[in-house]
Design a protein around this motif. Structure first.
Motif, mmCIF file in Angstrom:
data_model
loop_
_atom_site.group_PDB
_atom_site.id
_atom_site.type_symbol
_atom_site.label_atom_id
_atom_site.label_comp_id
_atom_site.label_asym_id
_atom_site.label_seq_id
_atom_site.Cartn_x
_atom_site.Cartn_y
_atom_site.Cartn_z
ATOM 1 N N HIS A 96 -8.189 -14.804 -8.312
ATOM 2 C CA HIS A 96 -6.886 -14.151 -8.447
ATOM 3 C C HIS A 96 -6.587 -13.314 -7.212
ATOM 4 O O HIS A 96 -7.429 -13.140 -6.344
ATOM 5 C CB HIS A 96 -6.862 -13.292 -9.714
ATOM 6 C CG HIS A 96 -7.029 -14.103 -10.949
ATOM 7 N ND1 HIS A 96 -8.246 -14.284 -11.566
ATOM 8 C CD2 HIS A 96 -6.155 -14.824 -11.671
ATOM 9 C CE1 HIS A 96 -8.106 -15.069 -12.613
ATOM 10 N NE2 HIS A 96 -6.841 -15.419 -12.702
ATOM 11 N N ARG A 97 -5.406 -12.780 -7.179
ATOM 12 C CA ARG A 97 -4.968 -11.960 -6.049
ATOM 13 C C ARG A 97 -4.739 -10.541 -6.536
ATOM 14 O O ARG A 97 -4.149 -10.323 -7.594
ATOM 15 C CB ARG A 97 -3.672 -12.555 -5.490
ATOM 16 C CG ARG A 97 -3.098 -11.816 -4.321
ATOM 17 C CD ARG A 97 -1.808 -12.508 -3.855
ATOM 18 N NE ARG A 97 -1.005 -11.598 -3.081
ATOM 19 C CZ ARG A 97 -1.116 -11.451 -1.772
ATOM 20 N NH1 ARG A 97 -1.978 -12.171 -1.100
ATOM 21 N NH2 ARG A 97 -0.345 -10.597 -1.138
ATOM 22 N N LEU A 98 -5.204 -9.570 -5.751
ATOM 23 C CA LEU A 98 -4.955 -8.165 -6.046
ATOM 24 C C LEU A 98 -3.778 -7.730 -5.192
ATOM 25 O O LEU A 98 -3.882 -7.653 -3.970
ATOM 26 C CB LEU A 98 -6.196 -7.326 -5.711
ATOM 27 C CG LEU A 98 -6.097 -5.842 -6.038
ATOM 28 C CD1 LEU A 98 -6.073 -5.616 -7.549
ATOM 29 C CD2 LEU A 98 -7.251 -5.079 -5.406
ATOM 30 N N ASP A 99 -2.643 -7.491 -5.822
ATOM 31 C CA ASP A 99 -1.437 -7.087 -5.099
ATOM 32 C C ASP A 99 -1.356 -5.567 -5.061
ATOM 33 O O ASP A 99 -1.287 -4.914 -6.108
ATOM 34 C CB ASP A 99 -0.186 -7.654 -5.782
ATOM 35 C CG ASP A 99 -0.066 -9.151 -5.576
ATOM 36 O OD1 ASP A 99 -0.289 -9.609 -4.439
ATOM 37 O OD2 ASP A 99 0.247 -9.858 -6.554
ATOM 38 N N LEU A 100 -1.364 -5.036 -3.848
ATOM 39 C CA LEU A 100 -1.330 -3.590 -3.654
ATOM 40 C C LEU A 100 -0.177 -3.224 -2.729
ATOM 41 O O LEU A 100 0.017 -3.881 -1.706
ATOM 42 C CB LEU A 100 -2.649 -3.116 -3.035
ATOM 43 C CG LEU A 100 -3.889 -3.420 -3.868
ATOM 44 C CD1 LEU A 100 -5.142 -3.282 -3.028
ATOM 45 C CD2 LEU A 100 -3.945 -2.510 -5.081
ATOM 46 N N PRO A 101 0.567 -2.166 -3.058
ATOM 47 C CA PRO A 101 1.681 -1.761 -2.199
ATOM 48 C C PRO A 101 1.186 -1.172 -0.876
ATOM 49 O O PRO A 101 0.101 -0.587 -0.798
ATOM 50 C CB PRO A 101 2.428 -0.727 -3.031
ATOM 51 C CG PRO A 101 1.472 -0.269 -4.074
ATOM 52 C CD PRO A 101 0.470 -1.364 -4.273
ATOM 53 N N ALA A 102 2.010 -1.307 0.142
ATOM 54 C CA ALA A 102 1.654 -0.856 1.489
ATOM 55 C C ALA A 102 1.345 0.638 1.537
ATOM 56 O O ALA A 102 0.426 1.062 2.247
ATOM 57 C CB ALA A 102 2.775 -1.203 2.464
ATOM 58 N N ASP A 103 2.088 1.458 0.788
ATOM 59 C CA ASP A 103 1.831 2.907 0.834
ATOM 60 C C ASP A 103 0.461 3.251 0.264
ATOM 61 O O ASP A 103 -0.235 4.130 0.782
ATOM 62 C CB ASP A 103 2.948 3.692 0.145
ATOM 63 C CG ASP A 103 3.019 3.455 -1.355
ATOM 64 O OD1 ASP A 103 2.935 2.290 -1.796
ATOM 65 O OD2 ASP A 103 3.176 4.445 -2.102
ATOM 66 N N LEU A 104 0.037 2.551 -0.778
ATOM 67 C CA LEU A 104 -1.297 2.768 -1.339
ATOM 68 C C LEU A 104 -2.366 2.373 -0.318
ATOM 69 O O LEU A 104 -3.332 3.101 -0.100
ATOM 70 C CB LEU A 104 -1.467 1.976 -2.633
ATOM 71 C CG LEU A 104 -2.899 1.880 -3.190
ATOM 72 C CD1 LEU A 104 -3.493 3.254 -3.453
ATOM 73 C CD2 LEU A 104 -2.922 1.033 -4.448
ATOM 74 N N LEU A 105 -2.188 1.214 0.319
ATOM 75 C CA LEU A 105 -3.169 0.755 1.300
ATOM 76 C C LEU A 105 -3.267 1.704 2.487
ATOM 77 O O LEU A 105 -4.375 2.025 2.949
ATOM 78 C CB LEU A 105 -2.826 -0.657 1.770
ATOM 79 C CG LEU A 105 -3.030 -1.749 0.720
ATOM 80 C CD1 LEU A 105 -2.457 -3.067 1.212
ATOM 81 C CD2 LEU A 105 -4.505 -1.883 0.366
ATOM 82 N N ALA A 106 -2.143 2.188 2.983
ATOM 83 C CA ALA A 106 -2.162 3.131 4.109
ATOM 84 C C ALA A 106 -2.875 4.419 3.708
ATOM 85 O O ALA A 106 -3.708 4.944 4.462
ATOM 86 C CB ALA A 106 -0.739 3.420 4.577
ATOM 87 N N HIS A 107 -2.579 4.922 2.531
ATOM 88 C CA HIS A 107 -3.228 6.135 2.030
ATOM 89 C C HIS A 107 -4.734 5.920 1.888
ATOM 90 O O HIS A 107 -5.537 6.745 2.344
ATOM 91 C CB HIS A 107 -2.612 6.533 0.683
ATOM 92 C CG HIS A 107 -3.300 7.675 0.031
ATOM 93 N ND1 HIS A 107 -3.077 8.979 0.402
ATOM 94 C CD2 HIS A 107 -4.242 7.706 -0.946
ATOM 95 C CE1 HIS A 107 -3.842 9.772 -0.332
ATOM 96 N NE2 HIS A 107 -4.553 9.031 -1.152
ATOM 97 N N LEU A 108 -5.108 4.817 1.266
ATOM 98 C CA LEU A 108 -6.525 4.542 1.028
ATOM 99 C C LEU A 108 -7.277 4.337 2.339
ATOM 100 O O LEU A 108 -8.414 4.792 2.482
ATOM 101 C CB LEU A 108 -6.693 3.328 0.113
ATOM 102 C CG LEU A 108 -8.125 3.022 -0.299
ATOM 103 C CD1 LEU A 108 -8.761 4.207 -1.020
ATOM 104 C CD2 LEU A 108 -8.156 1.782 -1.192
ATOM 105 N N HIS A 109 -6.658 3.682 3.299
ATOM 106 C CA HIS A 109 -7.321 3.503 4.595
ATOM 107 C C HIS A 109 -7.647 4.865 5.204
ATOM 108 O O HIS A 109 -8.741 5.079 5.734
ATOM 109 C CB HIS A 109 -6.463 2.671 5.546
ATOM 110 C CG HIS A 109 -7.173 2.338 6.808
ATOM 111 N ND1 HIS A 109 -7.006 3.087 7.959
ATOM 112 C CD2 HIS A 109 -8.070 1.370 7.108
ATOM 113 C CE1 HIS A 109 -7.770 2.581 8.912
ATOM 114 N NE2 HIS A 109 -8.432 1.541 8.421
#
Length: 189
Positions: free
Chosen positions: A133-146
């Protein structure tokens, strides 16, 4: 919507798609197959939810290996747990002061909250790729988590949460860079 609630919802979408015949699939998290990963999430999740409420939640057993939580309606329990984690960390007061994750050791609440965001994303990805499956994550979450993973990666390695960094190109997608920082190979198959 908070970063934590976005991460929990992304994991929930994947959990709804996992079938029981996929529980034996291997995951990128080498110590777990899908069943053991679900067991891990169900074992620690109540303590993580309790952390948001500043409540001690006892573990269901002395160790993860002593519990079989990935049987019966594991999916329903996991989805309810994700809702509980989200709601317990929703009030601003959850992110204030000190709290714990079911151990006598306390952490600043924001540190534990950010750890939970990371755990939901990383284990959500583990679950997704292990089951096709694919885990769809919003860009703002990914930037924050990075940003949070980059800031705490060495401490995470010292705690045994992360493995050695995996090399990826500097222009790799943000999720791939997060996975690589934590010792996961984004190209895992």
């Amino acid at each position: 919507m908070s970063h934590l609630s976005k991460a929990a919802e992304a994991m929930a979408v994947v959990a709804r798609a996992v079938t029981d015949d996929q529980l034996a699939n291997k995951t990128p998290c080498t110590e777990y197959d899908v069943r053991a990963l679900v067991n891990h999430l169900l074992f620690w999740g109540p303590s993580l939810a309790g952390g948001g409420r500043k409540e001690f939640v006892p573990q269901p057993a002395a160790a993860e290996s002593d519990a079989d939580l990935a049987s019966g309606d594991w999916r329903g329990r996991l989805l309810a747990l994700l809702d509980d984690i989200t709601s317990s960390w929703a009030p601003p007061s959850a992110w204030e002061g000190e709290t714990s994750m079911g151990t006598p050791h306390t952490l600043p609440a924001p540190v534990l909250g950010e750890m939970i965001v990371g755990e939901l994303v990383l284990h959500g990805w583990d679950l997704a790729v292990a089951t096709g499956h694919r885990l769809d994550l919003p860009a703002d979450l990914l930037a924050h988590l990075h940003g949070t993973v980059s800031a705490g990666v060495e401490e995470g390695r010292e705690m045994g949460m992360y493995g050695p960094e995996v090399a990826v190109p500097a222009d790799a997608p943000v999720l791939d860079r997060i996975l690589a920082l934590t010792g996961r190979d984004p190209a895992w198959t």
